[in-house]
Design a protein around this motif. Sequence first.
Motif, PDB file in Angstrom:
ATOM      1  N   ILE A  56      -6.146   4.666  -1.078  1.00 33.70           N
ATOM      2  CA  ILE A  56      -5.909   3.703  -0.003  1.00 33.70           C
ATOM      3  C   ILE A  56      -7.268   3.218   0.502  1.00 33.70           C
ATOM      4  CG2 ILE A  56      -4.941   3.333   2.290  1.00 33.70           C
ATOM      5  CD1 ILE A  56      -2.932   5.601   1.617  1.00 33.70           C
ATOM      6  N   ASP A  57      -7.456   1.928   0.431  1.00 30.93           N
ATOM      7  CA  ASP A  57      -8.692   1.308   0.928  1.00 30.93           C
ATOM      8  C   ASP A  57      -8.368   0.539   2.197  1.00 30.93           C
ATOM      9  OD1 ASP A  57     -10.277   2.148  -1.307  1.00 30.93           O
ATOM     10  OD2 ASP A  57      -9.300   0.574  -2.479  1.00 30.93           O
ATOM     11  N   MET A  58      -9.342   0.479   3.103  1.00 26.50           N
ATOM     12  CA  MET A  58      -9.156  -0.239   4.359  1.00 26.50           C
ATOM     13  C   MET A  58      -9.982  -1.525   4.314  1.00 26.50           C
ATOM     14  SD  MET A  58      -7.074   1.817   5.932  1.00 26.50           S
ATOM     15  CE  MET A  58      -6.989   1.181   7.580  1.00 26.50           C
ATOM     16  N   PHE A  59      -9.336  -2.638   4.621  1.00 28.95           N
ATOM     17  CA  PHE A  59      -9.997  -3.942   4.658  1.00 28.95           C
ATOM     18  C   PHE A  59      -9.749  -4.584   6.015  1.00 28.95           C
ATOM     19  CE2 PHE A  59      -9.083  -3.292   0.156  1.00 28.95           C
ATOM     20  CZ  PHE A  59     -10.321  -3.562  -0.398  1.00 28.95           C
TER      21      PHE A  59
ATOM     22  N   THR B 179      -6.539  -4.427  13.235  1.00 29.63           N
ATOM     23  CA  THR B 179      -7.721  -5.187  12.837  1.00 29.63           C
ATOM     24  C   THR B 179      -8.176  -4.776  11.444  1.00 29.63           C
ATOM     25  OG1 THR B 179      -9.193  -3.606  13.895  1.00 29.63           O
ATOM     26  CG2 THR B 179      -8.531  -5.523  15.194  1.00 29.63           C
ATOM     27  N   ILE B 180      -7.711  -3.603  11.000  1.00 28.95           N
ATOM     28  CA  ILE B 180      -8.051  -3.108   9.663  1.00 28.95           C
ATOM     29  C   ILE B 180      -6.753  -2.783   8.942  1.00 28.95           C
ATOM     30  CG2 ILE B 180      -9.297  -1.351   8.353  1.00 28.95           C
ATOM     31  CD1 ILE B 180     -11.089  -0.979  10.757  1.00 28.95           C
ATOM     32  N   ARG B 181      -6.626  -3.259   7.702  1.00 28.76           N
ATOM     33  CA  ARG B 181      -5.375  -3.123   6.950  1.00 28.76           C
ATOM     34  C   ARG B 181      -5.534  -2.141   5.791  1.00 28.76           C
ATOM     35  NH1 ARG B 181      -1.138  -7.162   4.830  1.00 28.76           N
ATOM     36  NH2 ARG B 181      -1.626  -8.177   6.780  1.00 28.76           N
ATOM     37  N   PRO B 182      -4.616  -1.189   5.658  1.00 28.90           N
ATOM     38  CA  PRO B 182      -4.662  -0.313   4.483  1.00 28.90           C
ATOM     39  C   PRO B 182      -4.081  -1.034   3.264  1.00 28.90           C
ATOM     40  CG  PRO B 182      -2.821   0.311   5.870  1.00 28.90           C
ATOM     41  CD  PRO B 182      -3.554  -0.805   6.580  1.00 28.90           C
ATOM     42  N   VAL B 183      -4.720  -0.851   2.141  1.00 27.46           N
ATOM     43  CA  VAL B 183      -4.248  -1.448   0.893  1.00 27.46           C
ATOM     44  C   VAL B 183      -4.139  -0.336  -0.146  1.00 27.46           C
ATOM     45  CG1 VAL B 183      -4.773  -3.106  -0.942  1.00 27.46           C
ATOM     46  CG2 VAL B 183      -5.297  -3.661   1.437  1.00 27.46           C
ATOM     47  N   TRP B 184      -2.986  -0.232  -0.750  1.00 17.99           N
ATOM     48  CA  TRP B 184      -2.669   0.831  -1.698  1.00 17.99           C
ATOM     49  C   TRP B 184      -3.159   0.462  -3.094  1.00 17.99           C
ATOM     50  CZ3 TRP B 184       2.248   1.032  -4.847  1.00 17.99           C
ATOM     51  CH2 TRP B 184       2.385   2.257  -5.494  1.00 17.99           C
ATOM     52  N   ASN B 185      -3.842   1.416  -3.748  1.00 19.65           N
ATOM     53  CA  ASN B 185      -4.274   1.232  -5.131  1.00 19.65           C
ATOM     54  C   ASN B 185      -3.334   2.035  -6.016  1.00 19.65           C
ATOM     55  OD1 ASN B 185      -5.514   1.455  -7.669  1.00 19.65           O
ATOM     56  ND2 ASN B 185      -7.497   1.007  -6.739  1.00 19.65           N
ATOM     57  N   LYS B 186      -2.425   1.326  -6.645  1.00 25.92           N
ATOM     58  CA  LYS B 186      -1.366   1.936  -7.450  1.00 25.92           C
ATOM     59  C   LYS B 186      -1.910   2.800  -8.590  1.00 25.92           C
ATOM     60  CE  LYS B 186       2.730   0.450  -9.991  1.00 25.92           C
ATOM     61  NZ  LYS B 186       3.535  -0.722 -10.384  1.00 25.92           N
ATOM     62  N   ASP B 187      -3.021   2.375  -9.180  1.00 21.30           N
ATOM     63  CA  ASP B 187      -3.559   3.088 -10.343  1.00 21.30           C
ATOM     64  C   ASP B 187      -4.148   4.452  -9.974  1.00 21.30           C
ATOM     65  OD1 ASP B 187      -2.840   0.969 -11.956  1.00 21.30           O
ATOM     66  OD2 ASP B 187      -4.774  -0.035 -11.701  1.00 21.30           O
ATOM     67  N   ARG B 188      -4.673   4.567  -8.767  1.00 22.98           N
ATOM     68  CA  ARG B 188      -5.281   5.841  -8.357  1.00 22.98           C
ATOM     69  C   ARG B 188      -4.294   6.818  -7.727  1.00 22.98           C
ATOM     70  NH1 ARG B 188     -10.049   4.013  -4.672  1.00 22.98           N
ATOM     71  NH2 ARG B 188      -9.826   1.909  -5.403  1.00 22.98           N
ATOM     72  N   CYS B 189      -3.172   6.333  -7.217  1.00 21.96           N
ATOM     73  CA  CYS B 189      -2.235   7.162  -6.449  1.00 21.96           C
ATOM     74  C   CYS B 189      -1.566   8.217  -7.327  1.00 21.96           C
ATOM     75  CB  CYS B 189      -1.172   6.262  -5.819  1.00 21.96           C
ATOM     76  SG  CYS B 189      -0.031   7.148  -4.745  1.00 21.96           S
ATOM     77  N   ILE B 190      -1.477   9.428  -6.795  1.00 21.01           N
ATOM     78  CA  ILE B 190      -0.797  10.534  -7.497  1.00 21.01           C
ATOM     79  C   ILE B 190       0.521  10.877  -6.806  1.00 21.01           C
ATOM     80  CG2 ILE B 190      -2.907  11.488  -8.488  1.00 21.01           C
ATOM     81  CD1 ILE B 190      -2.871  13.588  -6.202  1.00 21.01           C
ATOM     82  N   HIS B 191       0.933  10.093  -5.815  1.00 17.87           N
ATOM     83  CA  HIS B 191       2.200  10.246  -5.096  1.00 17.87           C
ATOM     84  C   HIS B 191       2.367  11.631  -4.465  1.00 17.87           C
ATOM     85  CE1 HIS B 191       3.507   6.347  -6.522  1.00 17.87           C
ATOM     86  NE2 HIS B 191       3.063   6.702  -7.725  1.00 17.87           N
ATOM     87  N   CYS B 192       1.288  12.156  -3.913  1.00 19.15           N
ATOM     88  CA  CYS B 192       1.355  13.454  -3.239  1.00 19.15           C
ATOM     89  C   CYS B 192       1.995  13.326  -1.855  1.00 19.15           C
ATOM     90  CB  CYS B 192      -0.040  14.058  -3.112  1.00 19.15           C
ATOM     91  SG  CYS B 192      -1.167  13.072  -2.093  1.00 19.15           S
ATOM     92  N   LEU B 193       2.008  12.121  -1.298  1.00 14.62           N
ATOM     93  CA  LEU B 193       2.600  11.792   0.011  1.00 14.62           C
ATOM     94  C   LEU B 193       1.943  12.515   1.183  1.00 14.62           C
ATOM     95  CD1 LEU B 193       6.379  11.392  -0.829  1.00 14.62           C
ATOM     96  CD2 LEU B 193       4.624   9.636  -0.606  1.00 14.62           C
TER      97      LEU B 193
END
Length: 122
Positions: free
Chosen positions: A103-106, A48-62
């Motif tokens: 990662i934002d949840m919508f 019911t809630i989808r994660p959306v990745w923000n490429k500009d903020r990500c530091i690829h720490c995994l």
Amino acid sequence: MTPFNRNFGQGKRTKAVRPDMNWEEITKAGNVYEPGNANTYETGDWRTIRPVWNKDRCIHCLICWRYCPDASIIATDGKFDSFDYKHCKGCGICANVCPVHAIDMFSEDEMDRQKEAKRNEE
């Protein structure tokens, strides 16, 4: 570097339960005897809630990749690549553990409304 290949269909399909099966063909108490069958079933439609990745903020720490209980975060060459929305149930753990809030949840309803609005604009 070790390849990240958790999400690439390595499980094998187990016998599906059909309405026409008799009781002798179904596993006792619906038990699952083979590992890896979750790979063949798409569970993302529960979300019911989808994660959306923000490429500009990500530091690829995994860190999100390590904590995802559904192995729905796909990493390539040691970097975040995408979400496996076919298996992501939208638990939000990835968004909670992300140190840079990449990662934002919508809600799925909100995402559908945005898609509908874009279609109407065109």
